[in-house]
Structure formats: C-alpha cells, structure tokens
Design a protein around this motif. Structure first.
Motif, PDB file in Angstrom:
ATOM      1  N   GLY A 374      42.969  37.221  46.298  1.00  0.00           N
ATOM      2  CA  GLY A 374      42.480  38.386  45.573  1.00  0.00           C
ATOM      3  C   GLY A 374      42.631  39.703  46.297  1.00  0.00           C
ATOM      4  O   GLY A 374      42.209  40.743  45.787  1.00  0.00           O
ATOM      5  N   LEU A 375      43.220  39.686  47.479  1.00  0.00           N
ATOM      6  CA  LEU A 375      43.288  40.920  48.266  1.00  0.00           C
ATOM      7  C   LEU A 375      43.976  42.047  47.498  1.00  0.00           C
ATOM      8  O   LEU A 375      43.467  43.173  47.429  1.00  0.00           O
ATOM      9  CB  LEU A 375      44.012  40.661  49.582  1.00  0.00           C
ATOM     10  CG  LEU A 375      43.258  39.802  50.607  1.00  0.00           C
ATOM     11  CD1 LEU A 375      44.150  39.484  51.805  1.00  0.00           C
ATOM     12  CD2 LEU A 375      41.986  40.493  51.071  1.00  0.00           C
ATOM     13  N   PHE A 379      41.810  45.334  46.317  1.00  0.00           N
ATOM     14  CA  PHE A 379      42.067  46.546  47.086  1.00  0.00           C
ATOM     15  C   PHE A 379      42.698  47.636  46.241  1.00  0.00           C
ATOM     16  O   PHE A 379      42.596  48.821  46.562  1.00  0.00           O
ATOM     17  CB  PHE A 379      42.937  46.217  48.295  1.00  0.00           C
ATOM     18  CG  PHE A 379      42.154  45.628  49.436  1.00  0.00           C
ATOM     19  CD1 PHE A 379      41.435  44.456  49.282  1.00  0.00           C
ATOM     20  CD2 PHE A 379      42.109  46.254  50.668  1.00  0.00           C
ATOM     21  CE1 PHE A 379      40.697  43.921  50.314  1.00  0.00           C
ATOM     22  CE2 PHE A 379      41.373  45.724  51.711  1.00  0.00           C
ATOM     23  CZ  PHE A 379      40.665  44.552  51.533  1.00  0.00           C
ATOM     24  N   SER A 380      43.343  47.266  45.169  1.00  0.00           N
ATOM     25  CA  SER A 380      43.957  48.258  44.282  1.00  0.00           C
ATOM     26  C   SER A 380      43.058  48.613  43.105  1.00  0.00           C
ATOM     27  O   SER A 380      43.473  49.374  42.222  1.00  0.00           O
ATOM     28  CB  SER A 380      45.289  47.730  43.756  1.00  0.00           C
ATOM     29  OG  SER A 380      45.109  46.534  43.007  1.00  0.00           O
ATOM     30  N   LEU A 381      41.840  48.069  43.069  1.00  0.00           N
ATOM     31  CA  LEU A 381      40.902  48.277  41.959  1.00  0.00           C
ATOM     32  C   LEU A 381      41.533  47.871  40.622  1.00  0.00           C
ATOM     33  O   LEU A 381      41.345  48.536  39.598  1.00  0.00           O
ATOM     34  CB  LEU A 381      40.422  49.725  41.909  1.00  0.00           C
ATOM     35  CG  LEU A 381      39.437  50.170  42.993  1.00  0.00           C
ATOM     36  CD1 LEU A 381      39.016  51.622  42.774  1.00  0.00           C
ATOM     37  CD2 LEU A 381      38.197  49.273  43.017  1.00  0.00           C
ATOM     38  N   SER A 382      42.275  46.758  40.639  1.00  0.00           N
ATOM     39  CA  SER A 382      42.905  46.278  39.410  1.00  0.00           C
ATOM     40  C   SER A 382      41.918  45.597  38.481  1.00  0.00           C
ATOM     41  O   SER A 382      42.187  45.448  37.288  1.00  0.00           O
ATOM     42  CB  SER A 382      44.030  45.287  39.751  1.00  0.00           C
ATOM     43  OG  SER A 382      45.021  45.907  40.540  1.00  0.00           O
ATOM     44  N   ILE A 383      40.791  45.142  39.018  1.00  0.00           N
ATOM     45  CA  ILE A 383      39.782  44.439  38.216  1.00  0.00           C
ATOM     46  C   ILE A 383      38.764  45.465  37.720  1.00  0.00           C
ATOM     47  O   ILE A 383      38.137  46.156  38.525  1.00  0.00           O
ATOM     48  CB  ILE A 383      39.086  43.358  39.045  1.00  0.00           C
ATOM     49  CG1 ILE A 383      40.123  42.392  39.626  1.00  0.00           C
ATOM     50  CG2 ILE A 383      38.067  42.608  38.213  1.00  0.00           C
ATOM     51  CD1 ILE A 383      39.560  41.470  40.679  1.00  0.00           C
ATOM     52  N   LYS A 393      28.388  47.840  36.860  1.00  0.00           N
ATOM     53  CA  LYS A 393      28.023  47.691  35.458  1.00  0.00           C
ATOM     54  C   LYS A 393      29.265  47.512  34.606  1.00  0.00           C
ATOM     55  O   LYS A 393      30.256  48.231  34.768  1.00  0.00           O
ATOM     56  CB  LYS A 393      27.236  48.919  35.004  1.00  0.00           C
ATOM     57  CG  LYS A 393      26.752  48.865  33.563  1.00  0.00           C
ATOM     58  CD  LYS A 393      25.973  50.135  33.225  1.00  0.00           C
ATOM     59  CE  LYS A 393      25.489  50.127  31.775  1.00  0.00           C
ATOM     60  NZ  LYS A 393      24.723  51.362  31.455  1.00  0.00           N
ATOM     61  N   GLU A 394      29.203  46.573  33.689  1.00  0.00           N
ATOM     62  CA  GLU A 394      30.338  46.317  32.806  1.00  0.00           C
ATOM     63  C   GLU A 394      30.421  47.396  31.732  1.00  0.00           C
ATOM     64  O   GLU A 394      29.418  47.970  31.311  1.00  0.00           O
ATOM     65  CB  GLU A 394      30.201  44.946  32.160  1.00  0.00           C
ATOM     66  CG  GLU A 394      31.480  44.452  31.499  1.00  0.00           C
ATOM     67  CD  GLU A 394      31.397  42.994  31.109  1.00  0.00           C
ATOM     68  OE1 GLU A 394      32.458  42.375  30.913  1.00  0.00           O
ATOM     69  OE2 GLU A 394      30.267  42.461  31.003  1.00  0.00           O
ATOM     70  N   GLY A 395      31.643  47.672  31.293  1.00  0.00           N
ATOM     71  CA  GLY A 395      31.852  48.658  30.251  1.00  0.00           C
ATOM     72  C   GLY A 395      32.220  50.029  30.772  1.00  0.00           C
ATOM     73  O   GLY A 395      32.647  50.901  30.007  1.00  0.00           O
ATOM     74  N   GLU A 396      32.041  50.250  32.063  1.00  0.00           N
ATOM     75  CA  GLU A 396      32.428  51.512  32.679  1.00  0.00           C
ATOM     76  C   GLU A 396      33.897  51.425  33.123  1.00  0.00           C
ATOM     77  O   GLU A 396      34.518  50.361  33.094  1.00  0.00           O
ATOM     78  CB  GLU A 396      31.536  51.803  33.889  1.00  0.00           C
ATOM     79  CG  GLU A 396      30.043  51.801  33.581  1.00  0.00           C
ATOM     80  CD  GLU A 396      29.606  53.048  32.833  1.00  0.00           C
ATOM     81  OE1 GLU A 396      30.373  54.030  32.811  1.00  0.00           O
ATOM     82  OE2 GLU A 396      28.493  53.036  32.266  1.00  0.00           O
ATOM     83  N   SER A 397      34.448  52.514  33.563  1.00  0.00           N
ATOM     84  CA  SER A 397      35.789  52.530  34.152  1.00  0.00           C
ATOM     85  C   SER A 397      35.702  53.105  35.555  1.00  0.00           C
ATOM     86  O   SER A 397      34.796  53.888  35.867  1.00  0.00           O
ATOM     87  CB  SER A 397      36.752  53.372  33.306  1.00  0.00           C
ATOM     88  OG  SER A 397      36.452  54.762  33.435  1.00  0.00           O
ATOM     89  N   TRP A 398      36.630  52.706  36.390  1.00  0.00           N
ATOM     90  CA  TRP A 398      36.649  53.249  37.753  1.00  0.00           C
ATOM     91  C   TRP A 398      36.833  54.771  37.719  1.00  0.00           C
ATOM     92  O   TRP A 398      36.246  55.487  38.536  1.00  0.00           O
ATOM     93  CB  TRP A 398      37.768  52.609  38.565  1.00  0.00           C
ATOM     94  CG  TRP A 398      37.638  51.138  38.806  1.00  0.00           C
ATOM     95  CD1 TRP A 398      38.511  50.162  38.438  1.00  0.00           C
ATOM     96  CD2 TRP A 398      36.573  50.462  39.495  1.00  0.00           C
ATOM     97  NE1 TRP A 398      38.062  48.925  38.848  1.00  0.00           N
ATOM     98  CE2 TRP A 398      36.880  49.075  39.494  1.00  0.00           C
ATOM     99  CE3 TRP A 398      35.389  50.884  40.096  1.00  0.00           C
ATOM    100  CZ2 TRP A 398      36.048  48.129  40.081  1.00  0.00           C
ATOM    101  CZ3 TRP A 398      34.555  49.936  40.668  1.00  0.00           C
ATOM    102  CH2 TRP A 398      34.879  48.577  40.670  1.00  0.00           C
ATOM    103  N   GLU A 399      37.626  55.244  36.771  1.00  0.00           N
ATOM    104  CA  GLU A 399      37.888  56.686  36.690  1.00  0.00           C
ATOM    105  C   GLU A 399      36.622  57.460  36.367  1.00  0.00           C
ATOM    106  O   GLU A 399      36.388  58.549  36.901  1.00  0.00           O
ATOM    107  CB  GLU A 399      38.962  56.965  35.625  1.00  0.00           C
ATOM    108  CG  GLU A 399      40.360  56.513  35.996  1.00  0.00           C
ATOM    109  CD  GLU A 399      40.580  55.019  35.780  1.00  0.00           C
ATOM    110  OE1 GLU A 399      39.652  54.338  35.265  1.00  0.00           O
ATOM    111  OE2 GLU A 399      41.662  54.519  36.139  1.00  0.00           O
ATOM    112  N   ASP A 400      35.782  56.883  35.503  1.00  0.00           N
ATOM    113  CA  ASP A 400      34.536  57.561  35.150  1.00  0.00           C
ATOM    114  C   ASP A 400      33.516  57.483  36.280  1.00  0.00           C
ATOM    115  O   ASP A 400      32.760  58.437  36.520  1.00  0.00           O
ATOM    116  CB  ASP A 400      33.940  56.946  33.880  1.00  0.00           C
ATOM    117  CG  ASP A 400      34.766  57.263  32.640  1.00  0.00           C
ATOM    118  OD1 ASP A 400      35.522  58.251  32.674  1.00  0.00           O
ATOM    119  OD2 ASP A 400      34.662  56.511  31.652  1.00  0.00           O
TER     120      ASP A 400
END
Length: 834
Positions: A374-375, A379-383, A393-400
């Motif tokens: 899973g590295l 590490f790339s925030l793909s999940i 929290k589910e439903g959010e985005s990394w960008e937000d």
C-alpha cells in the motif's frame, strides 16, 4: 580548659564556614547537596517562530514554551526578562518569564521513571511570581494515576455495542490520585511553595481492578491564574524530591534537541505550511483496543464519571471541537497517540486542522511486510478519506480538507513518517529489520528527503522484538528514536501492569497519552537552536535482505498465468499474498520450507494479507505454495528489485554463435522469458553486461546436462539442470529455474553460458545494480586519441564501464581493471566503476 574549648569552637566554625562555600555538594560529614530540579526547562526557554510567518521582529516572545503545555495558543506568553517591566522583574537574573492569562494555566507532565521517582517519595515545588492581588496564582502538584474501581463493567450497560465485560481499570484518561496546592495572600512579587507532597501509590497483582489500588504513573505540575481579569507572572520554578542525594537515580533532567533530526518538518511547522504525516503500524497505532476507546465522562464531580458517552465515529460536537469535523474518522483515532500529537502540534505552532494531514496507514492486524503493498497508494493520497482506511471522515475530499497541501509545488507527498507499533510484524523474523529498511528505502527513492520518526510501542519490555530493529536503523539512518518502550517497561514496576492494558496487548487512552508524551518531545524547540542534522538518504544497507524489499510491487491476480492455482514463482526476492483454503489456516511454503499464516484472506487488501516473505537469496528461483483443502492463491504482490534489467536470449546484445532461438511454452506464466536456446555439449553463448550481480535462467529437464557459468572468463558455477522441484503434493516439476552469481562488483562483465554432458535450454540473464548508493563509485574523465593506453593509478574492483564521445571509441576486450586502450581518433571519455 577554656582555651581548649575556644579552639574547638573556632575550628568548628571554620569547618562550617568552609562547608558553606562548597557549592552545596555533600561532604564527608554527611551534608547534602541541593536536590536536582526535576522539571524540564525550568528557565522557560522558547523559540519564537512567528517571525517566520509575519516577517515582524518579535524574537523576544512566544505563546509556546518547550516541554510545557497549555490548553490553547495564547493562554500564556513567555518573554525574555529584558522586555518585562521592572516592577514585575525580580532582582536576580531569571532568563525568561511567563505571563498567564486570566483563567488559564500552564503545566508539565512526566512519568515517575523519567525523574527517578518512586512511591513514597516526598516532593517540594517552588515558583517565583508576580500577582496584583492576593491568591491569584495557584501552584499545584498532581499525583496522576490510572483509573481503577472495584469490579467489572460492560459497555452494553451504557448503550454501547460491545457486550463483553472488562475490569474497571483503564477507562479513559489518567486521573488525579492526590493533589497538593498553595497560593499566597501577598500581592506583588511572591514565592509560592508547595511542600510535603508525597507520591502515593499501591498496586495489586493480576488483572483485577480495585478501588484500593492507586496505580500512580506520573506527576503533573500546574501553575494556574485564578483571576478573571489580571495577568499573573511566573519564573524560576523548581520541583525537587526530599533527600534526593540518597538515590542516585534522581537525575538532573536535560532537554534533548530531538527536533534537529527532523529539520524539514520543524521548519514547515514554524512557517505554518501544510504537512503530510503518515502513521505506520498496526491496530495499536490507530487506537483499536479492548474495550474500544470510547469518549468517557472525565468530570470527577459528574454522576456519570468514567462512563462511556460515545462510540464509533468521531463526533466533533461532543468533543467540543467542531473545527475538527472531517479530520478524525473515529474516536480511536482521536484518542490515539498520533491523534493527540496532531492536536498538540496545532496548539504548539498555532495551526488549524487543515494544516496537518494525519494519514493513518496503520490498520488492525497489519504488519510492515503487508504495508509494502500500500505504500504507493497511501503516499500519493490515492485512497479517498475514509474512517477505516485512513482515519478521516467519509464523504470529504483531500482537496477540501487540505487545500494548501494539495496545491503546494511538491504536491501531497509525505513530509514525515512515524513508525509505531510492530506488534504484528512476524515477517522474516528475526530478519525483520530488512522489511523495515526496505520500506524506508522505497520511500527515500520515491519521495526523497521524507523524514522519519521512530516511536515504537512496547508492553512489559517483551511484546515485540522490533524495537531493537528500529534502534539499529536509528543509528544507520540518523532517525530520532523516542524511547517509550523503556518508559512503558519501567512503569510496570510501579502500578498494576494491566491498568493501562486491561485486555490482550492493546493500550487504553491513558497509555496512549503516556506514549504521546514521548513522541511530543521530538517537536520541542527552544533557543539557542542547535544546527539541524538531516537524516541520511540511502546510506549503506543494514541488512542484505533489504534489497529485495525496496523495489516496486507488481500485482498478479487469479486470472494471471503467473498464478498456478496455489503456486507462484517470485519476481525476485519478496512477496505479499492473498488466498484461501477450506481448512484453516492456510499453510504457506517457500521453496519447500513450511511457514505459518493467520487465516485465509482472499480479498485484495492494501494493509492486510495472508502471507508475506522476503528472506530469500538474490537471483535464485523462489516458489510460493499454499497448502490446505482447496487451496487457492487469489492475489500475489511480488517485488521487482531496484535497477534490474532483463536480457532474454533474443536480446541483440547476445553473441549467439549461430544458435537458433526457439519458442518456450511455460506452465508457470513464463517469468524468465518465452524464448530459449538449446545448447549442445561444448556450445556456448556470450553477453557483456554492466551490473554488480546477475542471475542466469534455464529450463530444468530430466535429460538435461550441466550449465557452466563463466563470468569474466572465470568459472563461477557448474549448475546441474536435471533436478526437478518437488511440490507439496510430492509431484516432481521440471520447469524454469535460475541461479544468482553475486558480489561481482559494479562494472563491465562478460557472461558465457556453456553446456556440458548433455543439452541445456537457456532462457535469459537478469542483471542487478545492488549498490546501496554511489558513495563507492569512481569516475575518471578526460581526452584521448585512438591508440592511446590509459593506465589507472589505482585499479578498479572489476572492469569499469567506458563511455566515449566524439570520434573516440573502445572495444570491450581492450578494457581491464588496470587500464584501457582506446580506438578511433580524438574524443573524450568517462570511466565508471568501483
């Protein structure tokens, strides 16, 4: 007689006078030295980082003091004494002074072992200060213990889902066993003294909770401003233990500048820049526990004191922290040592929640071997954010959640990786250090200059062997090692050893607090700043097996021809696998050697697998088998070693000496090529390659002969090619095979493969550059003309690689480890070797 008495008195006075000027050190007569100060940073040293953000000169003040805590940024202001008004300053030099805002406090916590304290020791606390009115400054010593009451409890009785029963100790946070406090009636300059503060403690044996137990683990010193309108000042605090000279274990506590080993992370925190922190580890790191980590009522005056109030998903409203909405997935993340670290970094460095991405790669039942799959994704925030997968929290985005992190020039790459619990490792034991090191080197190769912090968990000094692996890596890579394992072990000699870990090996919230307090020390900064010491990037490897773990993973599923039902040939040296059997547990074999697995795990999961292995020899064939009723491999992640090259017999670099290339049909998915050359006795093929190690692949056959492997005209191996592989079904398999020829030294190598006794089918050669780094690489450059011979002042380890430009050229037969003869006309050259 009178004269004799006068002389005796005079001598006694002289003796006492001499004693007073001995700097307080013990004398032969039994006098005692002054007890050491058990407080860290009693002079309130600090680093004012706000100038890094605002550009305004304010080095003389800050709202954070190293090794001291407050509830929020701005509760206190520390200031150099030269900037404090004269009516408040003392008539002696105190260095720095702290102003406590109305209704606020500052405190310091430490465990008893850190200060060499034990039950029954008697403490004294003094502090100088200034208050406008009487009794505004309150000084306290709090003796802190783990919760314990008589009997057991069940979460279901309070509306929680868990119906199991547990001892009543270890619920929630540490509590106050006893407190000693003092204040002063006088206004203006004061000195508050708390005396006769005895450390109470009493522990029973066994995992039984009892109200008579006092499982004391630490001391908290607090200074609180009771005024609703006035600021109070404190300076020169001192905590000492009575008759400390009798116990050599009472240390003079020193501040260790751990921060200098994570300089990039610290500088980003100073600047207020967004950082990405990966939390590696197992269920312990993300706060999984038995009972689960609930939100408890921590108010001693409440009728529901120590009762669970909330479970499962984190509720920011109940926590009184709506600013954390989205940034914690579950309560266990919030109460874990890492969750506490995020909160404290926000306080220390005046940051909002969106500035610190705390990415939980830690998962239940996970090991460092499993994490290799899973590295790249973590590490790339793909999940996407998810409570179970990364603690958000589910439903959010990394960008937000983290706009600054995603928009920075270097992207969302991690800044800091924290290695925590190794409880579930058991990968290649006792050589797990290679699995850890392989992960570190993969990260350094793909995300250069990422920093690491070691903070392992250990229970009773015997929970996991991986702590010593991290210590070894700390030395090699210059990674700070925060020694909670030593503290945790020492604590078991005080309170009941189950009072922090009531069920199995998972620590409760109070234990996570103690763990966090050790990690926190890595981020304490003060002036004068020590020069940073960057961690070493790709130093010499600590373990030979590391090379097999530091490459990239290639995934094969059950539809791949590479998986033969329950069997698989490795790519190189390490695998992570998933599969199932009808009879539990599946029994893995590697090269015919039996190992163990926990259970069937047929679904592909980046953090949990069935079996992983990497203690293998470079360049040799390795076969994974799963035994059991209806055994089946569903997925295999196989590592490809760094800097590997593949030369099938069809590669034009081969000198085939007229041999014919034929198709090769593999029953195992052709891991070593789809073409072959059949050499009759005495026939050979040659190739020149650049490498440190190589691997020769052929096809085993019951009628095959022997393959002689020559490297640089030296016979390195006579390999019998008629030996089959006996699988777990006792069937003999004649299939692809290969053998590593290792430690040749980096440079140019001529490989000759020659058959004898009978025919041999040759498939390919793999080459590797297994150097840890380029520290031993030598380069020579210059100009030359055709026909010129260059003799090396110092011989190379083996024939070097010679690169020519212009009209200069060289024939490889004219290169040796001692010199080179050029061809062509004029040009330049680069000579590379070891």
């Amino acid at each position: 007689m009178k004269n004799t008495l006068k002389i005796t008195i005079l001598m006694l006075c002289l003796s006492l006078s001499a004693l007073t000027i001995k700097d307080g050190k013990p004398s032969s007569s039994g006098s005692t030295e002054e007890a050491p100060n058990l407080l860290l940073n009693s002079s309130f040293e600090f680093h004012s980082f706000m100038s890094h953000r605002t550009g305004k000169a304010s080095d003389f003040q800050s709202h954070n003091v190293a090794f001291w805590n407050t509830e929020a940024w701005g509760d206190i202001e520390v200031m150099r004494e030269s900037h404090v008004s004269k009516p408040i300053r003392p008539d002696f030099s105190t260095h720095n002074m702290v102003a406590i805002s109305p209704g606020k406090k500052i405190w310091q916590f430490f465990t008893l072992p850190e200060a060499g304290l034990a039950y029954g020791d008697e403490l004294s606390l003094s502090v100088h200060g200034y208050q406008k009115e009487a009794n505004q400054l309150k000084s306290e010593i709090k003796v802190m213990k783990a919760d314990s009451e008589d009997g057991e409890w069940s979460p279901k009785d309070f509306g929680m889902r868990d119906s199991r029963s547990f001892p009543k100790h270890a619920r929630g946070e540490l509590v106050v066993a006893k407190e000693y406090s003092a204040s002063m009636e006088k206004s203006g300059t004061i000195k508050v003294l708390v005396e006769n503060a005895t450390i109470i403690g009493k522990a029973s044996v066994g995992n039984i909770s009892g109200s008579k137990d006092i499982n004391t683990f630490g001391i908290q010193v607090e200074f609180e401003n009771l005024s609703s309108s006035d600021t109070v000042w404190i300076y020169a605090p001192k905590l000492s233990v009575k008759e400390a000279y009798r116990n050599s274990l009472h240390p003079s506590r020193e501040m260790t500048p751990n921060y200098r080993h994570i300089p990039r992370t610290i500088q980003k925190l100073w600047k207020g820049e967004a950082i990405h922190v990966i939390v590696m580890g197992s269920s312990i790191d993300r706060g999984s526990a038995n009972p689960p980590m609930y939100m408890y009522d921590e108010d001693p005056s409440s009728a529901t004191y120590k009762q669970p109030l909330s479970e499962g998903l984190f509720d920011p409203e109940k926590a009184g922290r709506e600013d954390l909405d989205g940034y914690y997935g579950e309560w266990r993340h919030y109460y874990s040592y890492a969750g506490r670290l995020k909160l404290e970094l926000m306080r220390k460095f005046n940051l909002s929640a969106d500035k610190i991405c705390l990415n939980f790669m830690a998962a239940d039942g996970s090991s460092i071997g499993e994490s290799h799959s899973g590295l790249q994704q973590y590490f790339s925030l793909s999940i996407p954010p998810n409570p179970n997968l990364n603690g958000h929290k589910e439903g959010e985005s990394w960008e937000d959640l983290y706009p600054d992190l995603l928009n920075r020039s270097e992207g969302a790459r991690p800044d800091l990786v924290i290695f925590g619990s190794g409880a579930n490792e058991k990968t290649d034991t006792p050589d797990e250090v290679a699995v850890f090191e392989g992960a570190i080197r993969w990260i350094q190769q793909n995300y250069p200059n990422t920093e690491f912090l070691f903070s392992p968990y250990q229970n009773q000094g015997k929970y996991t062997p991986n702590t010593v692996d991290l210590q070894a890596l700390s030395l090699r890579y210059q990674i700070p090692y925060m020694d909670y394992p030593k503290i945790a072990d020492d604590l078991t000699g005080l309170g009941n050893k189950y009072s922090l870990v009531p069920s199995d090996g998972h620590p409760q919230a109070a234990a996570h607090y103690l763990w966090f307090k050790q990690v926190e020390k890595a981020f304490e900064c003060w002036n004068p700043i020590f020069a940073g010491q960057a961690q070493l990037q790709l130093p010499e490897r600590l373990h030979t097996n590391t090379y097999g773990w530091e490459g990239n993973m290639v995934t094969f599923d059950s539809t791949s021809s590479r998986i033969k039902t329950n069997r698989f040939i490795f790519e190189d040296n390490a695998i992570n696998s998933w599969g199932k059997t009808d009879s539990e547990p599946p029994v893995p074999y590697v090269d015919g050697v039996k190992f163990e697995s926990r259970r069937s795990s047929p679904s592909y999961n980046l953090r949990n697998s069935m079996f992983r292995h990497g203690r293998t020899s470079l360049g040799d064939r390795h076969i994974l088998e799963i035994a059991g009723e209806n055994a089946k491999l569903t997925y295999v992640d196989s590592k490809v070693n760094p800097n590997r090259r593949f030369f099938p017999v069809s590669n034009p670099n081969w000198n085939l000496s007229g041999q014919t290339i034929e198709p090769f049909h593999s029953e195992w998915g052709a891991p070593y090529g789809t073409e072959k050359i059949t050499l009759k006795p005495g026939e050979y093929i040659e190739i020149e390659v650049v490498c440190t190690d190589l691997s020769v692949a052929w096809v085993d056959d019951p009628d095959a002969g022997t393959l002689d492997i020559f490297v640089d005209d030296q016979l390195m191996k006579s390999q019998s090619c008629n030996i089959g592989f006996i699988d777990t079904d006792k069937k003999v398999n004649y299939l692809e095979n290969r053998k590593g020829i290792l430690n040749l030294g980096f440079g140019l190598h001529k490989v000759r493969l020659q058959a004898k006794d009978a025919d041999v089918a040759v498939l390919s050669v793999f080459t590797y550059d297994s150097r840890s780094n380029l520290n031993s690489e030598r380069r020579l450059t210059g100009l030359a003309v055709g026909g010129e011979t260059l003799e090396f002042t110092r011989p190379f380890k083996t024939r070097p690689l010679v690169i020519c430009s212009g009209d200069l050229s060289v024939d490889t037969k004219d290169i040796s480890n001692t010199g080179v003869k050029f061809s062509g006309t004029n040009g330049s050259y680069i000579i590379i070797g070891e």
